[in-house]
Each structure stands twice: as structure tokens, then as C-alpha cells.
Design a protein around this motif. Structure first.
Motif, PDB file in Angstrom:
ATOM      1  N   ASN A  32      -3.414 -35.791 -70.359  1.00  0.00           N
ATOM      2  CA  ASN A  32      -2.172 -36.275 -69.760  1.00  0.00           C
ATOM      3  C   ASN A  32      -2.394 -37.568 -68.985  1.00  0.00           C
ATOM      4  O   ASN A  32      -1.589 -38.503 -69.056  1.00  0.00           O
ATOM      5  CB  ASN A  32      -1.581 -35.212 -68.835  1.00  0.00           C
ATOM      6  N   MET A  33      -3.510 -37.636 -68.257  1.00  0.00           N
ATOM      7  CA  MET A  33      -3.810 -38.863 -67.514  1.00  0.00           C
ATOM      8  C   MET A  33      -4.105 -40.017 -68.467  1.00  0.00           C
ATOM      9  O   MET A  33      -3.679 -41.160 -68.224  1.00  0.00           O
ATOM     10  CB  MET A  33      -4.978 -38.628 -66.552  1.00  0.00           C
ATOM     11  N   ALA A  34      -4.816 -39.729 -69.551  1.00  0.00           N
ATOM     12  CA  ALA A  34      -5.114 -40.773 -70.539  1.00  0.00           C
ATOM     13  C   ALA A  34      -3.825 -41.302 -71.169  1.00  0.00           C
ATOM     14  O   ALA A  34      -3.682 -42.517 -71.387  1.00  0.00           O
ATOM     15  CB  ALA A  34      -6.045 -40.221 -71.618  1.00  0.00           C
ATOM     16  N   THR A  35      -2.895 -40.404 -71.429  1.00  0.00           N
ATOM     17  CA  THR A  35      -1.601 -40.810 -71.989  1.00  0.00           C
ATOM     18  C   THR A  35      -0.872 -41.751 -71.042  1.00  0.00           C
ATOM     19  O   THR A  35      -0.346 -42.796 -71.448  1.00  0.00           O
ATOM     20  CB  THR A  35      -0.728 -39.566 -72.265  1.00  0.00           C
ATOM     21  N   LEU A  36      -0.844 -41.390 -69.770  1.00  0.00           N
ATOM     22  CA  LEU A  36      -0.139 -42.220 -68.795  1.00  0.00           C
ATOM     23  C   LEU A  36      -0.835 -43.567 -68.587  1.00  0.00           C
ATOM     24  O   LEU A  36      -0.165 -44.592 -68.392  1.00  0.00           O
ATOM     25  CB  LEU A  36      -0.016 -41.475 -67.468  1.00  0.00           C
ATOM     26  N   LYS A  37      -2.162 -43.579 -68.633  1.00  0.00           N
ATOM     27  CA  LYS A  37      -2.881 -44.848 -68.504  1.00  0.00           C
ATOM     28  C   LYS A  37      -2.516 -45.796 -69.650  1.00  0.00           C
ATOM     29  O   LYS A  37      -2.347 -47.006 -69.450  1.00  0.00           O
ATOM     30  CB  LYS A  37      -4.392 -44.601 -68.473  1.00  0.00           C
ATOM     31  N   LYS A  38      -2.381 -45.240 -70.865  1.00  0.00           N
ATOM     32  CA  LYS A  38      -1.997 -46.059 -72.018  1.00  0.00           C
ATOM     33  C   LYS A  38      -0.601 -46.637 -71.839  1.00  0.00           C
ATOM     34  O   LYS A  38      -0.292 -47.707 -72.365  1.00  0.00           O
ATOM     35  CB  LYS A  38      -2.046 -45.220 -73.297  1.00  0.00           C
ATOM     36  N   ARG A  39       0.227 -45.929 -71.096  1.00  0.00           N
ATOM     37  CA  ARG A  39       1.598 -46.391 -70.863  1.00  0.00           C
ATOM     38  C   ARG A  39       1.700 -47.344 -69.676  1.00  0.00           C
ATOM     39  O   ARG A  39       2.787 -47.777 -69.311  1.00  0.00           O
ATOM     40  CB  ARG A  39       2.522 -45.189 -70.645  1.00  0.00           C
ATOM     41  N   GLY A  40       0.573 -47.636 -69.051  1.00  0.00           N
ATOM     42  CA  GLY A  40       0.578 -48.607 -67.966  1.00  0.00           C
ATOM     43  C   GLY A  40       0.611 -48.030 -66.570  1.00  0.00           C
ATOM     44  O   GLY A  40       0.722 -48.771 -65.596  1.00  0.00           O
ATOM     45  N   TYR A  41       0.512 -46.715 -66.437  1.00  0.00           N
ATOM     46  CA  TYR A  41       0.448 -46.100 -65.108  1.00  0.00           C
ATOM     47  C   TYR A  41      -0.925 -46.369 -64.488  1.00  0.00           C
ATOM     48  O   TYR A  41      -1.934 -46.470 -65.194  1.00  0.00           O
ATOM     49  CB  TYR A  41       0.663 -44.586 -65.186  1.00  0.00           C
ATOM     50  N   HIS A  42      -0.968 -46.463 -63.174  1.00  0.00           N
ATOM     51  CA  HIS A  42      -2.211 -46.736 -62.457  1.00  0.00           C
ATOM     52  C   HIS A  42      -2.647 -45.466 -61.714  1.00  0.00           C
ATOM     53  O   HIS A  42      -1.829 -44.805 -61.067  1.00  0.00           O
ATOM     54  CB  HIS A  42      -2.022 -47.859 -61.445  1.00  0.00           C
ATOM     55  N   PHE A  43      -3.940 -45.158 -61.789  1.00  0.00           N
ATOM     56  CA  PHE A  43      -4.476 -43.977 -61.110  1.00  0.00           C
ATOM     57  C   PHE A  43      -5.431 -44.393 -60.003  1.00  0.00           C
ATOM     58  O   PHE A  43      -6.292 -45.255 -60.198  1.00  0.00           O
ATOM     59  CB  PHE A  43      -5.189 -43.055 -62.104  1.00  0.00           C
ATOM     60  N   ILE A  44      -5.255 -43.789 -58.846  1.00  0.00           N
ATOM     61  CA  ILE A  44      -6.152 -43.994 -57.711  1.00  0.00           C
ATOM     62  C   ILE A  44      -7.128 -42.828 -57.702  1.00  0.00           C
ATOM     63  O   ILE A  44      -6.723 -41.674 -57.495  1.00  0.00           O
ATOM     64  CB  ILE A  44      -5.353 -44.070 -56.393  1.00  0.00           C
ATOM     65  N   GLU A  45      -8.375 -43.114 -57.963  1.00  0.00           N
ATOM     66  CA  GLU A  45      -9.368 -42.062 -58.183  1.00  0.00           C
ATOM     67  C   GLU A  45      -9.464 -41.090 -56.999  1.00  0.00           C
ATOM     68  O   GLU A  45      -9.530 -41.519 -55.840  1.00  0.00           O
ATOM     69  CB  GLU A  45     -10.750 -42.680 -58.419  1.00  0.00           C
ATOM     70  N   PRO A  46      -9.488 -39.785 -57.294  1.00  0.00           N
ATOM     71  CA  PRO A  46      -9.712 -38.814 -56.219  1.00  0.00           C
ATOM     72  C   PRO A  46     -11.162 -38.836 -55.762  1.00  0.00           C
ATOM     73  O   PRO A  46     -12.046 -39.335 -56.481  1.00  0.00           O
ATOM     74  CB  PRO A  46      -9.349 -37.481 -56.877  1.00  0.00           C
ATOM     75  N   GLY A  47     -11.397 -38.286 -54.592  1.00  0.00           N
ATOM     76  CA  GLY A  47     -12.748 -38.263 -54.058  1.00  0.00           C
ATOM     77  C   GLY A  47     -13.499 -36.976 -54.382  1.00  0.00           C
ATOM     78  O   GLY A  47     -12.918 -35.981 -54.828  1.00  0.00           O
ATOM     79  N   ASP A  48     -14.810 -37.005 -54.166  1.00  0.00           N
ATOM     80  CA  ASP A  48     -15.665 -35.813 -54.308  1.00  0.00           C
ATOM     81  C   ASP A  48     -15.851 -35.181 -52.941  1.00  0.00           C
ATOM     82  O   ASP A  48     -15.923 -35.890 -51.925  1.00  0.00           O
ATOM     83  CB  ASP A  48     -17.038 -36.207 -54.876  1.00  0.00           C
ATOM     84  N   GLY A  49     -15.945 -33.864 -52.927  1.00  0.00           N
ATOM     85  CA  GLY A  49     -16.220 -33.200 -51.652  1.00  0.00           C
ATOM     86  C   GLY A  49     -15.693 -31.784 -51.619  1.00  0.00           C
ATOM     87  O   GLY A  49     -15.343 -31.197 -52.654  1.00  0.00           O
ATOM     88  N   TYR A  50     -15.626 -31.272 -50.410  1.00  0.00           N
ATOM     89  CA  TYR A  50     -15.150 -29.903 -50.212  1.00  0.00           C
ATOM     90  C   TYR A  50     -13.644 -29.856 -50.407  1.00  0.00           C
ATOM     91  O   TYR A  50     -12.893 -30.662 -49.835  1.00  0.00           O
ATOM     92  CB  TYR A  50     -15.509 -29.429 -48.801  1.00  0.00           C
ATOM     93  N   LEU A  51     -13.179 -28.913 -51.256  1.00  0.00           N
ATOM     94  CA  LEU A  51     -11.761 -28.786 -51.549  1.00  0.00           C
ATOM     95  C   LEU A  51     -11.180 -27.595 -50.798  1.00  0.00           C
ATOM     96  O   LEU A  51     -11.904 -26.671 -50.392  1.00  0.00           O
ATOM     97  CB  LEU A  51     -11.543 -28.614 -53.061  1.00  0.00           C
ATOM     98  N   ALA A  52      -9.878 -27.600 -50.618  1.00  0.00           N
ATOM     99  CA  ALA A  52      -9.221 -26.545 -49.846  1.00  0.00           C
ATOM    100  C   ALA A  52      -9.454 -25.167 -50.445  1.00  0.00           C
ATOM    101  O   ALA A  52      -9.465 -24.160 -49.730  1.00  0.00           O
ATOM    102  CB  ALA A  52      -7.721 -26.833 -49.754  1.00  0.00           C
TER     103      ALA A  52
END
Length: 401
Positions: A136-156
Motif C-alpha cells: 500500500n505504501m509503495a502504491t502511494l509513493k508511485k502516486r506521488g505521496y510523501h512518507f516521513i520515515e518512522p523511527g526505531d525503538g520501544y513501541l507502545a
């Protein structure tokens, strides 16, 4: 970089929504105007009142809450926005957008938008790595959407890995960097002309043409979004002034000539998209001329050739003209390029379907000096404006060296 920007901030249902309150506050403090759009799931984590207090703007959370009968809210908010930021962007909302699902205020607004869209994903590491989410993210990137990378670490959820929503200040830094990259005309002054002119024969009769001004207005809007200081000199049209554009209204060819010449020396770039009348009546009757049997002859004279005058006076400016022709398009456009000392000419065949006057699309040929013609496919006026300005940027880069 974000001062005076109009931002639609989308909040979807994830624990990281608490960070979005900080993000909304920081954007507002930097001078941006922020309008928040929330999903029902987002309201399980944080209330609309929080965002209303932080942004001092209405919060949109119900597609059917139409407070103003003159507008449709989910259309109005995206037409208003310079860009959309969705933070957090959950796996659910990413999937909906990628597959064209519009079942709430946020997804409906996104599907109706034409502005840039940025997504800041936030989810469990295994969800983030799931092939469906990645596709889904790859599809949106092809359509010109921009993604701000999530970080690594402890999750909720207790897992450790990639999936944490980027920190608010990191998101802001990303946006500022993006805007700097996407503002090639920052500190440049651009003058655009648009629309027709009216040449009066008497108080009620005019000579004009079918130009709607849509192309010139689209160029002015995109140039402003690219960071330019834009002045728009417009003939009589029924169009709203684009955001961050200074508008000068004129009626006749003479008035347009004076408005343009007066400002020319201060400009870096002039794009003359207006369809100026070539002739005007020699005399203008003060009273309405009564119709009579038989033929009527109105003596005409040439109006001032604005583009030729600009070409003669050109010093440091980049000068772009338009050629609207019904035949021999390239031949006439190239001749005009040379005669009027232009850097580029934008030519279109006004007889083509969906590419002439008053249409919402255009099919253009861009001709620059000593280069092969560039053929643009059928595009919206705004897409055409972006292509024109990208080629103006290439001329600017060449002349700045």
C-alpha cells in the motif's frame, strides 16, 4: 519555511495521536494555519477540543456536519490547504487511501485533494513490515505521496522495532527541507498576465476573445507555491485570486500594457499568458450606438504589442510568451519566439478538443531557443503550469551560471 502555510493535519486512530497535539502546537507557533481533520478512532485517543484549543481553528470530524450551506466542508478544507499532513498515519488509513476508500471525513478529504500529501506512519513493527502495508505504501509513493520515515525503538505494544511515529520536530524539519527543495523560485519576482482584454466600441459593446484566464491563474498559483513573489495582471475574469499572489485588475490592452511596463524592471521572470486584443476601435462612442438597417463599419487600429515591447526592453529578465494558433502551430510559434526576443514560447492549438479557450485542460508545445520542441500530453491547467515552470527553472539555472 512554514510561516503562512495552510496545513490540513489529519489524525487517525493510533496511540501516537498524543504527539500530534505537540505537532499542531509547534506548526501553529511557526506561523502556519492548521486545520485538523480527525477520524472517529482518533477521538478514542485524544479529543477535538484539544486541537481546537491549540490551533484556534475548527476541527473537522464528521463528513455530514455541514455548518455552512454555501460550501461542502471536505472539499473546502482541501481546496484551502497548501498541503496535507497525516500524522499518525495508521495501517488502516494508509490502506484506505491506497485503495480509494472514502468512508470518513479524513479519507474523503484526501481523495478530493490535489495538493501534496505527507504521511507519517505509526504502527506495530510487524504491521509495518506486513507485505500488505508495504504494498500500500509503495502504491502511494508511485502516486506521488510523501512518507516521513518512522523511527526505531520501544513501541507502545511492548515490541521493539520500526514503527514509532517520527517526533514532531523531526516532522517539521522534514517539511521545511522539502519546501526548500520544492521552492526553486524563492526570492524571485514573477509577473504573470492572464485573461482577455475588453476594447469598447460604446458603453455596452466590446471586442474581446473567449479566454477564461485559467491558464495564467494556474501559473500564478503554482509559481507562488514554488516560493516566488508573484504579481498577477489580469483582464476581466470570474476567478478567485490564488493564495499569496498580488493581483492587479485591468480591462483594456492599454491598461495591461501600462501595468506590465510599470513593473517590468523589478521582475526576474515574466510569463505573458493573457490573450490581449490585437485591435481596438479608433473611436469609442459615449452613448450606446443604436442599431440600424444595413451594414455597420467600425474602424480599428492596432493595440500596443506588450510582448514585443518587453522583448525590446529585456535586460536580465526571462521572458515567456504564449502562441494560441489554429494551424501551422510550430512555425508560427518559432517565428514569434525569434521576433519578440523570448526565452521560451508555449504553443497550443485552440481547435483541439479540451485544449482551447475555457477548457480545464491543455495540450502544449514548449519551444526554447536552440532546443528541440517539448510536447506535453493533455494535462490539467495546474499540471501544465508545473511543467512550464520547471522548464523556466532550467532556463534560470542556465542563465545564473
Amino acid at each position: 519555511m512554514l510561516k503562512n502555510k495552510k496545513i490540513m493535519l489529519g489524525i487517525s486512530g493510533g496511540i501516537a495521536a498524543y504527539k500530534s497535539a505537540i505537532l499542531a502546537s509547534q506548526l501553529t507557533q511557526r506561523g502556519a494555519t492548521v486545520k485538523v481533520v480527525m477520524t472517529d478512532n482518533a477521538k478514542q485517543f485524544i479529543t477535538p477540543l484539544t486541537f481546537q484549543a491549540l490551533t484556534r481553528e475548527r476541527v473537522y470530524d464528521d463528513t455530514f456536519a455541514e455548518r455552512d450551506p454555501e460550501i461542502v466542508s471536505h472539499i473546502d478544507v482541501v481546496d484551502w490547504a497548501d498541503f496535507i499532513l497525516i500524522a499518525p498515519a495508521t495501517a488502516n488509513v494508509i490502506g484506505k487511501i491506497a485503495n480509494g476508500i472514502a468512508d470518513d471525513m479524513l479519507t474523503t478529504s484526501v481523495l478530493a485533494s490535489t495538493c501534496p500529501i505527507y504521511l507519517s506512519p505509526a504502527m506495530n513493527v510487524n504491521m509495518y513490515n506486513n507485505p500488505a502495508v508495504q504494498d500500500n505504501m509503495a502504491t502511494l509513493k508511485k502516486r506521488g505521496y510523501h512518507f516521513i520515515e518512522p523511527g526505531d525503538g520501544y513501541l507502545a505494544c511492548g515490541w521493539v522495532g520500526k514503527g514509532r511515529m517520527a517526533e514532531p520536530l523531526d516532522i517539521i524539519s522534514y517539511l521545511e527541507q522539502k519546501y526548500e527543495e520544492e521552492q526553486p523560485f524563492r526570492e524571485k519576482k514573477i509577473l504573470v498576465t492572464a485573461g482577455p482584454t475588453y476594447e469598447y466600441a460604446d458603453p455596452v459593446r466590446i471586442f474581446t476573445n473567449p479566454s477564461s484566464g485559467k491558464m495564467g491563474f494556474a501559473i500564478a498559483e503554482v509559481a507562488a507555491s514554488f516560493g516566488a513573489d508573484v504579481t498577477l495582471v489580469s483582464g476581466p475574469v470570474q476567478l478567485k485570486t490564488p493564495p499569496h499572489v498580488k493581483r492587479v485588475d485591468v480591462t483594456t490592452a492599454e491598461e495591461m500594457y501600462e501595468a506590465v511596463i510599470q513593473r517590468y524592471d523589478d521582475m526576474d521572470i515574466v510569463i505573458k499568458a493573457a490573450a490581449v486584443a490585437d485591435y481596438k476601435p479608433v473611436t469609442v462612442d459615449e452613448k450606446k450606438t443604436k442599431k440600424d438597417d444595413g451594414k455597420t463599419v467600425i474602424e480599428m487600429e492596432r493595440t500596443k504589442d506588450i510582448l514585443a515591447a518587453l522583448g525590446e526592453r529585456k535586460k536580465h529578465q526571462i521572458l515567456v510568451g504564449f502562441a494560441a494558433e489554429s494551424h501551422d502551430l510550430e512555425k508560427y510559434a518559432k517565428g514569434k519566439l525569434e521576433r519578440k526576443n523570448l526565452d521560451m514560447i508555449v504553443a497550443n492549438d485552440i481547435t483541439r478538443t479540451n485544449a482551447g479557450f475555457r477548457s480545464d485542460t491543455n495540450e502544449m508545445i514548449l519551444i526554447k531557443r536552440n532546443e528541440d520542441p517539448i510536447f506535453l500530453p493533455l494535462l490539467t491547467k495546474k499540471e501544465t503550469a508545473k511543467e512550464i515552470l520547471r522548464h523556466v527553472e532550467s532556463i534560470m539555472q542556465r542563465t545564473d551560471k
